[in-house]
Design a protein around this motif. Sequence first.
Motif, mmCIF file in Angstrom:
data_model
loop_
_atom_site.group_PDB
_atom_site.id
_atom_site.type_symbol
_atom_site.label_atom_id
_atom_site.label_comp_id
_atom_site.label_asym_id
_atom_site.label_seq_id
_atom_site.Cartn_x
_atom_site.Cartn_y
_atom_site.Cartn_z
ATOM 1 N N ALA A 65 0.830 -1.206 0.000
ATOM 2 C CA ALA A 65 0.000 0.000 0.000
ATOM 3 C C ALA A 65 0.862 1.252 0.000
ATOM 4 C CB ALA A 65 -0.927 -0.011 1.207
ATOM 5 N N LEU A 66 1.968 1.211 0.745
ATOM 6 C CA LEU A 66 2.866 2.362 0.794
ATOM 7 C C LEU A 66 3.492 2.629 -0.572
ATOM 8 C CD1 LEU A 66 4.142 4.519 2.562
ATOM 9 C CD2 LEU A 66 5.964 2.897 3.126
ATOM 10 N N VAL A 67 3.852 1.573 -1.278
ATOM 11 C CA VAL A 67 4.417 1.729 -2.630
ATOM 12 C C VAL A 67 3.382 2.336 -3.568
ATOM 13 C CG1 VAL A 67 5.268 0.490 -4.654
ATOM 14 C CG2 VAL A 67 6.123 -0.102 -2.388
ATOM 15 N N VAL A 68 2.153 1.841 -3.500
ATOM 16 C CA VAL A 68 1.083 2.390 -4.342
ATOM 17 C C VAL A 68 0.892 3.874 -4.036
ATOM 18 C CG1 VAL A 68 -1.405 2.353 -4.779
ATOM 19 C CG2 VAL A 68 -0.127 0.203 -4.650
ATOM 20 N N LEU A 69 0.876 4.233 -2.760
ATOM 21 C CA LEU A 69 0.693 5.626 -2.374
ATOM 22 C C LEU A 69 1.858 6.485 -2.857
ATOM 23 C CD1 LEU A 69 -1.120 7.616 -0.854
ATOM 24 C CD2 LEU A 69 0.184 7.098 1.220
ATOM 25 N N ALA A 70 3.077 5.980 -2.721
ATOM 26 C CA ALA A 70 4.257 6.741 -3.141
ATOM 27 C C ALA A 70 4.247 6.991 -4.637
ATOM 28 C CB ALA A 70 5.529 5.995 -2.737
ATOM 29 N N VAL A 71 3.924 5.981 -5.424
ATOM 30 C CA VAL A 71 3.857 6.145 -6.885
ATOM 31 C C VAL A 71 2.762 7.137 -7.250
ATOM 32 C CG1 VAL A 71 3.333 4.976 -9.058
ATOM 33 C CG2 VAL A 71 4.821 3.868 -7.374
ATOM 34 N N LEU A 107 -3.412 17.373 2.484
ATOM 35 C CA LEU A 107 -3.091 18.784 2.699
ATOM 36 C C LEU A 107 -1.597 18.972 2.963
ATOM 37 C CD1 LEU A 107 -6.089 19.776 5.004
ATOM 38 C CD2 LEU A 107 -5.712 20.560 2.663
ATOM 39 N N ALA A 108 -1.028 18.137 3.823
ATOM 40 C CA ALA A 108 0.387 18.276 4.174
ATOM 41 C C ALA A 108 1.291 17.979 2.987
ATOM 42 C CB ALA A 108 0.727 17.346 5.334
ATOM 43 N N ALA A 109 0.936 16.980 2.198
ATOM 44 C CA ALA A 109 1.776 16.600 1.061
ATOM 45 C C ALA A 109 1.794 17.673 -0.018
ATOM 46 C CB ALA A 109 1.286 15.280 0.476
ATOM 47 N N MET A 110 0.736 18.472 -0.088
ATOM 48 C CA MET A 110 0.652 19.484 -1.135
ATOM 49 C C MET A 110 1.454 20.739 -0.814
ATOM 50 S SD MET A 110 -3.340 19.326 -2.363
ATOM 51 C CE MET A 110 -3.100 20.557 -3.635
ATOM 52 N N ILE A 111 1.767 20.974 0.451
ATOM 53 C CA ILE A 111 2.432 22.227 0.834
ATOM 54 C C ILE A 111 3.783 22.411 0.137
ATOM 55 C CG2 ILE A 111 3.534 23.439 2.753
ATOM 56 C CD1 ILE A 111 1.174 22.618 4.495
ATOM 57 N N PRO A 112 4.709 21.451 0.194
ATOM 58 C CA PRO A 112 5.993 21.676 -0.486
ATOM 59 C C PRO A 112 5.849 21.797 -2.000
ATOM 60 C CG PRO A 112 5.831 19.420 0.324
ATOM 61 C CD PRO A 112 4.699 20.177 0.926
ATOM 62 N N LEU A 113 4.916 21.053 -2.580
ATOM 63 C CA LEU A 113 4.699 21.136 -4.023
ATOM 64 C C LEU A 113 4.216 22.520 -4.424
ATOM 65 C CD1 LEU A 113 4.384 19.893 -6.865
ATOM 66 C CD2 LEU A 113 2.099 19.136 -6.154
ATOM 67 N N LEU A 162 1.186 13.588 9.191
ATOM 68 C CA LEU A 162 2.214 14.556 8.810
ATOM 69 C C LEU A 162 3.536 13.835 8.572
ATOM 70 C CD1 LEU A 162 1.644 17.554 11.257
ATOM 71 C CD2 LEU A 162 0.969 17.391 8.862
ATOM 72 N N GLY A 163 3.832 12.867 9.428
ATOM 73 C CA GLY A 163 5.064 12.098 9.274
ATOM 74 C C GLY A 163 5.107 11.339 7.970
ATOM 75 N N LEU A 164 3.958 10.813 7.551
ATOM 76 C CA LEU A 164 3.903 10.093 6.274
ATOM 77 C C LEU A 164 4.159 11.044 5.119
ATOM 78 C CD1 LEU A 164 3.356 7.500 4.706
ATOM 79 C CD2 LEU A 164 0.899 8.029 4.815
ATOM 80 N N ALA A 165 3.604 12.243 5.188
ATOM 81 C CA ALA A 165 3.849 13.240 4.142
ATOM 82 C C ALA A 165 5.327 13.610 4.082
ATOM 83 C CB ALA A 165 2.993 14.485 4.385
ATOM 84 N N VAL A 166 5.953 13.752 5.249
ATOM 85 C CA VAL A 166 7.384 14.061 5.290
ATOM 86 C C VAL A 166 8.196 12.911 4.701
ATOM 87 C CG1 VAL A 166 9.354 14.468 6.810
ATOM 88 C CG2 VAL A 166 7.183 15.637 7.244
ATOM 89 N N ALA A 167 7.807 11.679 5.023
ATOM 90 C CA ALA A 167 8.521 10.507 4.516
ATOM 91 C C ALA A 167 8.455 10.422 2.999
ATOM 92 C CB ALA A 167 7.941 9.237 5.137
ATOM 93 N N LEU A 168 7.380 10.941 2.421
ATOM 94 C CA LEU A 168 7.210 10.879 0.967
ATOM 95 C C LEU A 168 7.731 12.129 0.257
ATOM 96 C CD1 LEU A 168 3.696 9.189 0.617
ATOM 97 C CD2 LEU A 168 5.956 8.156 0.415
ATOM 98 N N ALA A 172 10.655 14.525 -6.581
ATOM 99 C CA ALA A 172 10.961 13.945 -7.889
ATOM 100 C C ALA A 172 9.903 14.337 -8.913
ATOM 101 C CB ALA A 172 11.058 12.423 -7.779
ATOM 102 N N GLY A 173 8.621 14.224 -8.539
ATOM 103 C CA GLY A 173 7.558 14.609 -9.452
ATOM 104 C C GLY A 173 7.589 16.087 -9.781
ATOM 105 N N ALA A 174 7.852 16.923 -8.764
ATOM 106 C CA ALA A 174 7.918 18.373 -8.984
ATOM 107 C C ALA A 174 9.095 18.723 -9.884
ATOM 108 C CB ALA A 174 8.040 19.090 -7.643
ATOM 109 N N TRP A 175 10.245 18.087 -9.659
ATOM 110 C CA TRP A 175 11.434 18.354 -10.472
ATOM 111 C C TRP A 175 11.193 17.990 -11.939
ATOM 112 C CZ3 TRP A 175 14.891 14.824 -12.924
ATOM 113 C CH2 TRP A 175 16.043 15.436 -13.463
#
Length: 236
Positions: A5-11, A48-54, A188-194, A200-203
């Motif tokens: 599940a983590l791999v699916v989420l990361a991709v 929400l947390a994952a979108m902030i750096p992007l 939040l920790g999961l968002a940081v981990a990803l 990579a996607g943003a770059w």
Amino acid sequence: MSTEALVVLAVTVSVAAFVQGSSGLGFALIVAPVAGMLDPGLLPVFVLAAMIPLNLYVAWRERASIDLRGAGWITGARLAATPAGLALLWLIPDRSIGLFVGIATVLAAVVSLVAPAFTPGRAAYLGAGVVTGLTETATGVGGPPLALVYQHRPPAELRSTVAACFLVGEVASLGLLFATGEGETGHLGLAVALLPVIAAGAWLSGLVHHRLDARRMRLCVLVFALVSGLVLMLGL
């Protein structure tokens, strides 16, 4: 969460970061239905947390194209509607959050697909801000109203303005969610981990965003959103 599940989420997150960095929308539309299928508890804090750096990256990358007037009206209305979005979250049972996200995603995608061309004014900015404040705080999905307002503007203006509006709104929503006990630090920790896959996607989007056909990309995102939302609604 299992390794699979983590791999699916990361991709999914990496692809979504590339799509939004390129076209200006799509991150939450792609990630929220998948996250909802894997673990409804991830919504809305993780998205929400994952979108902030992007959004920080995209807003800075194309800062010269930001529509400051429109962003001001949208942000004001979005912040005003944030408490109502929290109230909406309280009214949705945990077991129904996936269904709600699916319905919200499908409706937003349909509206974005069929809406006619128009020139946005103050009323459109305010309306988009209010709807975004409601839906993004409750589910993490808030892009379609903003994309609808800017869909006929230059791609750089859409990408940068939507990113700037999101950035302020996401911080406000997360702050309110955690202040009222609705947030979990683990998400939040999961968002940081990803962060590496987000980066990579943003770059990659930074390499190709000026070459892509934004209309085709937008259509692909909205079609994906329709399918994902329907799957989430049906509980498949």
